[in-house]
Scaffold this motif. Structure first.
Motif, PDB file in Angstrom:
ATOM      1  N   ALA A  10       0.829  -1.206   0.000  1.00 43.80           N
ATOM      2  CA  ALA A  10       0.000   0.000   0.000  1.00 43.80           C
ATOM      3  C   ALA A  10       0.865   1.258   0.000  1.00 43.80           C
ATOM      4  N   THR A  11       0.388   2.285  -0.713  1.00 46.22           N
ATOM      5  CA  THR A  11       1.064   3.584  -0.750  1.00 46.22           C
ATOM      6  C   THR A  11       0.024   4.679  -0.526  1.00 46.22           C
ATOM      7  N   GLU A  12       0.499   5.902  -0.323  1.00 46.13           N
ATOM      8  CA  GLU A  12      -0.436   7.023  -0.181  1.00 46.13           C
ATOM      9  C   GLU A  12      -1.323   7.136  -1.407  1.00 46.13           C
ATOM     10  N   ASP A  13      -0.755   6.943  -2.579  1.00 45.84           N
ATOM     11  CA  ASP A  13      -1.531   7.058  -3.812  1.00 45.84           C
ATOM     12  C   ASP A  13      -2.583   5.961  -3.923  1.00 45.84           C
ATOM     13  N   SER A  14      -2.193   4.723  -3.550  1.00 44.08           N
ATOM     14  CA  SER A  14      -3.167   3.616  -3.674  1.00 44.08           C
ATOM     15  C   SER A  14      -4.318   3.785  -2.685  1.00 44.08           C
ATOM     16  N   LEU A  15      -4.035   4.319  -1.496  1.00 46.84           N
ATOM     17  CA  LEU A  15      -5.115   4.574  -0.548  1.00 46.84           C
ATOM     18  C   LEU A  15      -5.965   5.751  -1.003  1.00 46.84           C
ATOM     19  N   ALA A  16      -5.336   6.787  -1.544  1.00 46.59           N
ATOM     20  CA  ALA A  16      -6.088   7.943  -2.025  1.00 46.59           C
ATOM     21  C   ALA A  16      -7.026   7.556  -3.157  1.00 46.59           C
ATOM     22  N   ALA A  17      -6.610   6.546  -3.959  1.00 45.28           N
ATOM     23  CA  ALA A  17      -7.435   6.105  -5.088  1.00 45.28           C
ATOM     24  C   ALA A  17      -8.744   5.465  -4.644  1.00 45.28           C
ATOM     25  N   LEU A  18      -8.839   5.093  -3.372  1.00 48.19           N
ATOM     26  CA  LEU A  18     -10.087   4.503  -2.877  1.00 48.19           C
ATOM     27  C   LEU A  18     -11.174   5.549  -2.682  1.00 48.19           C
TER      28      LEU A  18
END
Length: 433
Positions: free
Chosen positions: A345-353
């Motif tokens: 998980a990365t900040e970008d992958s969490l933000a994409a949610l």
């Protein structure tokens, strides 16, 4: 023979003592006891030992119910009163949070209790052919050994499965693949019992007939598994009802396959979900993520509360099962499920949610350190409920949430998911300060 005074129990349920400045970890010893011990491993700073004789017994010592206790690796705490077992596990959790994470919960939740025996609805039994010791053995591994216990019964398995063990041994002994059948997976629900026979060589027609006759006689379903979990299939496709468990409090029923991950203790699972929902407090209009969601164990109760749920799971098969469970329960309009590796998980992958008001995390033993480190300016849920099966990784992740991300540890407590063992299941609530 040396004598030690036991000071406490460690996270594996062993008595801890200090003799001449060296830490001694003693199997089968309880706090407050004086025991004679025999070391089986010695290092410069510590020893591991077995209790040879209890000189002065603890008031919390009880007689183990199982004749294999002490040999079998399935249980490590049958000699300790069940209520005291929960207290020990609570102390293990608090010690881990304090010493590993440098945090303390504002509230210690009451321990979640359930049946102390016959609770294990899921199990993986090992199989070994040992001609020099009487033939086939079916059961759990011995403590500190790859050998399989010569089990004829088991006090933590459902009664009908325990009673079946001698006949299961006879069945396997008569198969052509006796020495190429390493395990039998057990899955029990109120409506069905499934045994999955993992075999490394093809079964003969006689083998299949024997398995079918055994299944009919025992009132169970026999499945075969020649390869990975996706190769498991019923021997008789019309063999009976499918596996499912109900969460009556939330009007939810979840279907699963015998090789899917589900909690081993349905009683504690229901109580753990109740507490999780109390702490998470899902409400209509909220958007909540359920990370490591499996087949929807927490997702569907969250959705039943009216919130929109985003479930993330690493297994495509479990994601498909979660979607189908949501559809069958009329909750597909409030749920969406995706397959992703949460260990990356990365900040970008969490933000994409998208927007996340709250978060529920239920990771495997490795914990969720990538997830908690990825929480950033774009994604900071106001409330996080963390369900853990490993106090050490929970404590590590709590340190990140509290010391780096600005959360407060409101409360934590244990759920005695595995009575008679040292395994600690726990739940913690974090809120943004």
């Amino acid at each position: 023979m040396p004598i030690a005074v036991i000071e406490s129990l460690d996270h594996e349920g062993r008595g801890v003592a200090h003799v001449e400045g060296k830490a001694i970890f003693i199997d089968g010893a309880l706090p407050g006891e004086y025991v004679e011990y025999r070391a089986y491993r010695s290092k410069p700073r510590y020893e591991q030992a077995e209790t040879e004789r209890v000189v002065k017994a603890s008031a919390q010592r009880v007689t183990p119910r199982c004749p294999y206790f002490g040999t079998c690796g399935g249980c490590s705490m049958q000699h300790l009163d069940p209520v005291a077992q929960a207290a020990v596990k609570q102390r293990v959790l608090e010690d881990a949070l304090r010493h590993i994470g440098g945090v303390r919960p504002q509230i210690v939740y009451p321990a979640i209790h359930g049946p102390s025996w016959r609770y294990r609805d899921r199990a993986r039994l090992s199989v070994r052919l040992v001609p020099s010791k009487g033939g086939v053995r079916v059961g759990f591994h011995e403590r500190r050994s790859s050998y399989v216990v010569d089990m004829r019964s088991c006090e933590i398995l459902p009664a009908h499965v325990s009673a079946m063990l001698p006949r299961l041994r006879e069945l396997i002994a008569g198969l052509s693949v006796t020495d190429r059948l390493p395990q039998v997976e057990v899955a029990v629900t109120e409506a069905a019992t499934v045994l999955v026979f993992r075999h490394l060589m093809p079964l003969t027609a006689h083998d299949e007939a024997s398995l079918a006759a055994f299944a009919d006689a025992e009132g169970i379903q026999a499945w075969t598994q020649p390869g990975g979990p996706d190769t498991a299939a019923p021997l008789q496709p019309e063999g009976g009802p499918g596996l499912a468990y109900a969460l009556p409090e939330f009007g939810v029923r979840l279907d699963f396959l015998p090789t899917d991950f589900t909690q081993v203790n349905i009683h504690i699972n229901r109580l753990l979900i109740r507490r999780s929902m109390q702490l998470l407090d899902p409400r209509p209009g909220e958007r909540i993520a359920d990370l490591f969601c499996g087949l929807g164990n927490f997702s569907l109760p969250i959705a039943r509360g009216g919130a929109t749920v985003v479930g993330i799971e690493g297994s495509e098969a479990l994601v498909a099962r979660a979607r189908e469970n949501a559809r069958r329960n009329g909750l597909d309009g409030l749920t969406e499920f995706h397959a992703a590796d949460l260990f990356d998980a990365t900040e970008d992958s969490l933000a994409a949610l998208g927007r996340l008001d709250k978060l529920l995390i239920d990771p495997p033993r490795e914990g969720a350190v990538a997830v908690v480190k990825a929480l950033g300016a774009q994604q900071m849920p106001s409330r996080i409920v963390y369900v853990s099966c490993n106090p050490a990784t929970l404590a590590r992740d709590a340190a990140v949430l509290v010391h780096e991300k600005g959360y407060v540890l409101r409360g934590a407590g244990i759920a005695n998911m595995f009575p008679q063992t040292s395994h600690v299941e726990s739940i913690a609530l974090f809120e943004l300060a």
